[in-house]
Design a protein around this motif. Structure first.
Motif, PDB file in Angstrom:
ATOM      1  N   ALA A 158       1.133  -9.779 -10.064  1.00  0.00           N
ATOM      2  CA  ALA A 158       1.516  -8.369 -10.180  1.00  0.00           C
ATOM      3  C   ALA A 158       0.328  -7.466  -9.917  1.00  0.00           C
ATOM      4  O   ALA A 158      -0.837  -7.839 -10.123  1.00  0.00           O
ATOM      5  CB  ALA A 158       2.098  -8.078 -11.561  1.00  0.00           C
ATOM      6  N   VAL A 159       0.657  -6.270  -9.447  1.00  0.00           N
ATOM      7  CA  VAL A 159      -0.290  -5.160  -9.346  1.00  0.00           C
ATOM      8  C   VAL A 159       0.280  -4.025 -10.185  1.00  0.00           C
ATOM      9  O   VAL A 159       1.399  -3.550  -9.921  1.00  0.00           O
ATOM     10  CB  VAL A 159      -0.494  -4.708  -7.885  1.00  0.00           C
ATOM     11  CG1 VAL A 159      -1.319  -3.428  -7.840  1.00  0.00           C
ATOM     12  CG2 VAL A 159      -1.170  -5.798  -7.081  1.00  0.00           C
ATOM     13  N   VAL A 160      -0.449  -3.612 -11.210  1.00  0.00           N
ATOM     14  CA  VAL A 160      -0.004  -2.557 -12.118  1.00  0.00           C
ATOM     15  C   VAL A 160      -0.829  -1.308 -11.834  1.00  0.00           C
ATOM     16  O   VAL A 160      -2.061  -1.362 -11.800  1.00  0.00           O
ATOM     17  CB  VAL A 160      -0.164  -2.987 -13.589  1.00  0.00           C
ATOM     18  CG1 VAL A 160       0.388  -1.914 -14.518  1.00  0.00           C
ATOM     19  CG2 VAL A 160       0.544  -4.314 -13.831  1.00  0.00           C
ATOM     20  N   VAL A 161      -0.154  -0.189 -11.632  1.00  0.00           N
ATOM     21  CA  VAL A 161      -0.835   1.046 -11.280  1.00  0.00           C
ATOM     22  C   VAL A 161      -0.416   2.143 -12.253  1.00  0.00           C
ATOM     23  O   VAL A 161       0.755   2.286 -12.598  1.00  0.00           O
ATOM     24  CB  VAL A 161      -0.511   1.448  -9.818  1.00  0.00           C
ATOM     25  CG1 VAL A 161       0.988   1.570  -9.595  1.00  0.00           C
ATOM     26  CG2 VAL A 161      -1.202   2.756  -9.451  1.00  0.00           C
ATOM     27  N   ASN A 162      -1.403   2.885 -12.742  1.00  0.00           N
ATOM     28  CA  ASN A 162      -1.149   4.082 -13.552  1.00  0.00           C
ATOM     29  C   ASN A 162      -2.223   5.106 -13.222  1.00  0.00           C
ATOM     30  O   ASN A 162      -2.907   4.978 -12.207  1.00  0.00           O
ATOM     31  CB  ASN A 162      -1.113   3.750 -15.052  1.00  0.00           C
ATOM     32  CG  ASN A 162      -2.396   3.091 -15.522  1.00  0.00           C
ATOM     33  OD1 ASN A 162      -3.418   3.124 -14.828  1.00  0.00           O
ATOM     34  ND2 ASN A 162      -2.364   2.483 -16.696  1.00  0.00           N
ATOM     35  N   ARG A 168      -4.955  -5.848 -10.635  1.00  0.00           N
ATOM     36  CA  ARG A 168      -4.303  -7.006 -10.032  1.00  0.00           C
ATOM     37  C   ARG A 168      -4.283  -8.157 -11.033  1.00  0.00           C
ATOM     38  O   ARG A 168      -5.335  -8.543 -11.567  1.00  0.00           O
ATOM     39  CB  ARG A 168      -5.033  -7.445  -8.758  1.00  0.00           C
ATOM     40  CG  ARG A 168      -4.328  -8.580  -8.004  1.00  0.00           C
ATOM     41  CD  ARG A 168      -5.239  -9.166  -6.935  1.00  0.00           C
ATOM     42  NE  ARG A 168      -5.637  -8.176  -5.964  1.00  0.00           N
ATOM     43  CZ  ARG A 168      -4.963  -7.919  -4.840  1.00  0.00           C
ATOM     44  NH1 ARG A 168      -3.849  -8.599  -4.579  1.00  0.00           N
ATOM     45  NH2 ARG A 168      -5.384  -7.003  -3.994  1.00  0.00           N
ATOM     46  N   LEU A 169      -3.097  -8.689 -11.282  1.00  0.00           N
ATOM     47  CA  LEU A 169      -2.927  -9.832 -12.154  1.00  0.00           C
ATOM     48  C   LEU A 169      -2.627 -11.043 -11.278  1.00  0.00           C
ATOM     49  O   LEU A 169      -1.631 -11.042 -10.556  1.00  0.00           O
ATOM     50  CB  LEU A 169      -1.786  -9.591 -13.150  1.00  0.00           C
ATOM     51  CG  LEU A 169      -1.901  -8.311 -13.988  1.00  0.00           C
ATOM     52  CD1 LEU A 169      -0.675  -8.155 -14.895  1.00  0.00           C
ATOM     53  CD2 LEU A 169      -3.172  -8.320 -14.810  1.00  0.00           C
ATOM     54  N   ASP A 204      -0.329  -1.298  -0.845  1.00  0.00           N
ATOM     55  CA  ASP A 204      -1.195  -1.904   0.170  1.00  0.00           C
ATOM     56  C   ASP A 204      -1.989  -3.075  -0.402  1.00  0.00           C
ATOM     57  O   ASP A 204      -2.406  -3.970   0.353  1.00  0.00           O
ATOM     58  CB  ASP A 204      -2.138  -0.849   0.741  1.00  0.00           C
ATOM     59  CG  ASP A 204      -2.747  -1.268   2.062  1.00  0.00           C
ATOM     60  OD1 ASP A 204      -2.017  -1.820   2.909  1.00  0.00           O
ATOM     61  OD2 ASP A 204      -3.957  -1.071   2.257  1.00  0.00           O
ATOM     62  N   MET A 205      -2.214  -3.093  -1.719  1.00  0.00           N
ATOM     63  CA  MET A 205      -2.918  -4.219  -2.334  1.00  0.00           C
ATOM     64  C   MET A 205      -2.122  -5.512  -2.211  1.00  0.00           C
ATOM     65  O   MET A 205      -2.698  -6.602  -2.259  1.00  0.00           O
ATOM     66  CB  MET A 205      -3.213  -3.919  -3.809  1.00  0.00           C
ATOM     67  CG  MET A 205      -4.293  -2.881  -4.034  1.00  0.00           C
ATOM     68  SD  MET A 205      -4.584  -2.537  -5.796  1.00  0.00           S
ATOM     69  CE  MET A 205      -5.199  -4.144  -6.343  1.00  0.00           C
ATOM     70  N   LEU A 206      -0.792  -5.403  -2.064  1.00  0.00           N
ATOM     71  CA  LEU A 206       0.017  -6.601  -1.885  1.00  0.00           C
ATOM     72  C   LEU A 206      -0.173  -7.206  -0.501  1.00  0.00           C
ATOM     73  O   LEU A 206       0.208  -8.367  -0.281  1.00  0.00           O
ATOM     74  CB  LEU A 206       1.497  -6.273  -2.099  1.00  0.00           C
ATOM     75  CG  LEU A 206       1.880  -5.716  -3.469  1.00  0.00           C
ATOM     76  CD1 LEU A 206       3.387  -5.484  -3.540  1.00  0.00           C
ATOM     77  CD2 LEU A 206       1.444  -6.652  -4.584  1.00  0.00           C
ATOM     78  N   ARG A 212       1.019 -16.439   2.703  1.00  0.00           N
ATOM     79  CA  ARG A 212       2.175 -16.958   3.416  1.00  0.00           C
ATOM     80  C   ARG A 212       3.408 -16.159   2.986  1.00  0.00           C
ATOM     81  O   ARG A 212       3.422 -15.499   1.946  1.00  0.00           O
ATOM     82  CB  ARG A 212       2.373 -18.444   3.118  1.00  0.00           C
ATOM     83  CG  ARG A 212       2.857 -18.744   1.713  1.00  0.00           C
ATOM     84  CD  ARG A 212       3.209 -20.207   1.588  1.00  0.00           C
ATOM     85  NE  ARG A 212       3.811 -20.495   0.293  1.00  0.00           N
ATOM     86  CZ  ARG A 212       4.333 -21.677  -0.032  1.00  0.00           C
ATOM     87  NH1 ARG A 212       4.308 -22.659   0.837  1.00  0.00           N
ATOM     88  NH2 ARG A 212       4.872 -21.874  -1.218  1.00  0.00           N
ATOM     89  N   ARG A 213       4.446 -16.279   3.780  1.00  0.00           N
ATOM     90  CA  ARG A 213       5.644 -15.483   3.532  1.00  0.00           C
ATOM     91  C   ARG A 213       6.196 -15.737   2.129  1.00  0.00           C
ATOM     92  O   ARG A 213       6.280 -16.877   1.680  1.00  0.00           O
ATOM     93  CB  ARG A 213       6.713 -15.813   4.573  1.00  0.00           C
ATOM     94  CG  ARG A 213       6.307 -15.448   5.985  1.00  0.00           C
ATOM     95  CD  ARG A 213       7.392 -15.781   6.973  1.00  0.00           C
ATOM     96  NE  ARG A 213       6.952 -15.510   8.339  1.00  0.00           N
ATOM     97  CZ  ARG A 213       7.056 -14.332   8.941  1.00  0.00           C
ATOM     98  NH1 ARG A 213       7.601 -13.320   8.293  1.00  0.00           N
ATOM     99  NH2 ARG A 213       6.638 -14.154  10.175  1.00  0.00           N
ATOM    100  N   GLY A 214       6.583 -14.673   1.469  1.00  0.00           N
ATOM    101  CA  GLY A 214       7.114 -14.785   0.114  1.00  0.00           C
ATOM    102  C   GLY A 214       7.959 -13.559  -0.217  1.00  0.00           C
ATOM    103  O   GLY A 214       8.590 -12.961   0.657  1.00  0.00           O
ATOM    104  N   GLN A 215       7.936 -13.173  -1.467  1.00  0.00           N
ATOM    105  CA  GLN A 215       8.739 -12.037  -1.930  1.00  0.00           C
ATOM    106  C   GLN A 215       7.843 -11.009  -2.596  1.00  0.00           C
ATOM    107  O   GLN A 215       6.922 -11.358  -3.345  1.00  0.00           O
ATOM    108  CB  GLN A 215       9.801 -12.501  -2.915  1.00  0.00           C
ATOM    109  CG  GLN A 215      10.662 -11.371  -3.465  1.00  0.00           C
ATOM    110  CD  GLN A 215      11.852 -11.883  -4.231  1.00  0.00           C
ATOM    111  OE1 GLN A 215      12.948 -11.983  -3.704  1.00  0.00           O
ATOM    112  NE2 GLN A 215      11.646 -12.225  -5.483  1.00  0.00           N
ATOM    113  N   ALA A 216       8.110  -9.741  -2.332  1.00  0.00           N
ATOM    114  CA  ALA A 216       7.379  -8.636  -2.942  1.00  0.00           C
ATOM    115  C   ALA A 216       8.387  -7.641  -3.496  1.00  0.00           C
ATOM    116  O   ALA A 216       9.372  -7.312  -2.830  1.00  0.00           O
ATOM    117  CB  ALA A 216       6.455  -7.959  -1.935  1.00  0.00           C
TER     118      ALA A 216
END
Length: 344
Positions: A158-162, A168-169, A204-206, A212-216
């Protein structure tokens, strides 16, 4: 339109708009909204969310597809004849030339899926006038994705933004790691009004580093300062489009009904969570309320169009509806689309 939060009114809110109470009983939230994530009982709430997801969604959304969305997968499989509605980008030109009949290449889901969450916890998420706050609903959506995706060695990050920045986790396999990730998301500090959030940078951090191809999955209200003008391309659209080129992307939009229309409550004081400035609006003016509703509708349509242009799936969760039912309906609609030969 900007991100507005109510701080006072000329008279009391009408009783038709219920508010989520920190002391509400667990069964009050199971009927529709998620349990509130108070700091002193976040662990209990996360475990209750896990039970809600596994009891109501587990088994309904399973099958041979990539993660939550029934999509094309990322590994090459066999070819079949082209049918109207198939994605022409998956044309198998070698087989088409050999047989003189159009064929498309089928793909299969990865056995080990890596899912990344981008969770927006900006100040505009600390708002809710129905069954819960938008922040609670965003974390509930993250919990649903986590408990449905983490199985069979699948990894979750995960990427948590506030307002303070982005964190980045790292992606790790297993349900215990997923529960720990959700705990860190739930315990993230609340953003202060006036602290802008860089949603585009978080998305953009993702994309970095290349994976490799995955899910976001991007969970946000998508109310950035540049989303005020429907004619302007939001700053997060380009990173989202770049992400969808390689990954299966789902955008979960979190909405509160008061963001779509205003009640007649007299003079209402609101705060712009991006700048911290306060404004007074006269909600007793019918023409003003109609103008506000039309502008909100136009803004939400522009957000939906930007997500669609980026090539991502779009799921809208509202604080005044049953979020579990909304997820089931969304996946069912995706499945119906796939049976007609559509890949999205």
């Amino acid at each position: 339109m900007r991100r507005l939060r109510s701080v006072g009114a000329g008279r009391a809110d009408p009783p038709a708009v219920p508010s989520a109470r920190p002391g509400s009983r667990p069964q009050d939230a199971i009927g529709g909204g998620p349990p509130r994530l108070d700091d002193d009982r976040a662990e209990v709430v996360l475990r209750r969310l896990q039970l809600m997801v596994t009891r109501k969604l587990d088994g309904l959304l399973q099958g041979d597809y990539l993660g939550l969305l029934p999509g094309p997968g990322s590994e090459n499989g066999e070819s079949r004849e082209y049918r109207p509605g198939d994605d022409v980008r998956r044309m198998d030109w070698a087989v088409t030339a050999r047989t003189t009949v159009p064929h498309v290449r089928q793909t299969i889901a990865d056995r080990e899926l890596e899912t990344w969450l981008c969770v927006d916890l900006s100040a505009s998420l600390d708002f809710g006038t129905a069954r819960c706050e938008k922040r609670d609903l965003a974390i509930a959506g993250a919990a649903a994705i986590a408990h449905l995706s983490v199985r069979g060695g699948n990894r979750l990050g995960a990427v948590v933004v506030n307002g303070e920045g982005s964190v980045r986790l790292p992606a790790r396999p297993g349900r215990q790691a997923a529960q720990g990730l959700l705990r860190r998301i739930a315990q993230a500090p609340r953003a202060k009004p006036g602290e802008p959030t860089d949603l585009a940078g978080a998305v953009d951090m993702l994309n970095r580093p290349p994976r490799r191809r995955g899910q976001a999955v991007v969970i946000s209200d998508f109310l950035t300062p540049d989303a005020v003008d429907p004619a302007t391309e939001p700053s997060w659209e380009r990173p989202l489009r770049k992400l969808a080129v390689r990954h299966n992307v789902l955008a979960i939009e979190v909405v509160d009904p008061r963001e779509l229309e205003l009640p007649d409550v007299g003079v209402l004081t609101v705060i712009d969570t991006e700048t911290g400035r306060t404004h007074e609006v006269h909600t007793g003016d019918k023409r003003f309320r109609e103008k506000y509703a039309a502008a909100a509708l136009s803004q939400r349509a522009a957000i939906a169009a930007a997500i669609r242009r980026a090539g991502a799936g779009h799921l809208r969760l509202r604080t005044d509806s049953d979020w579990l039912v909304d997820i089931v309906r969304f996946v069912a609609a995706q499945r119906r689309g796939q049976t007609r030969g559509m890949t999205r």
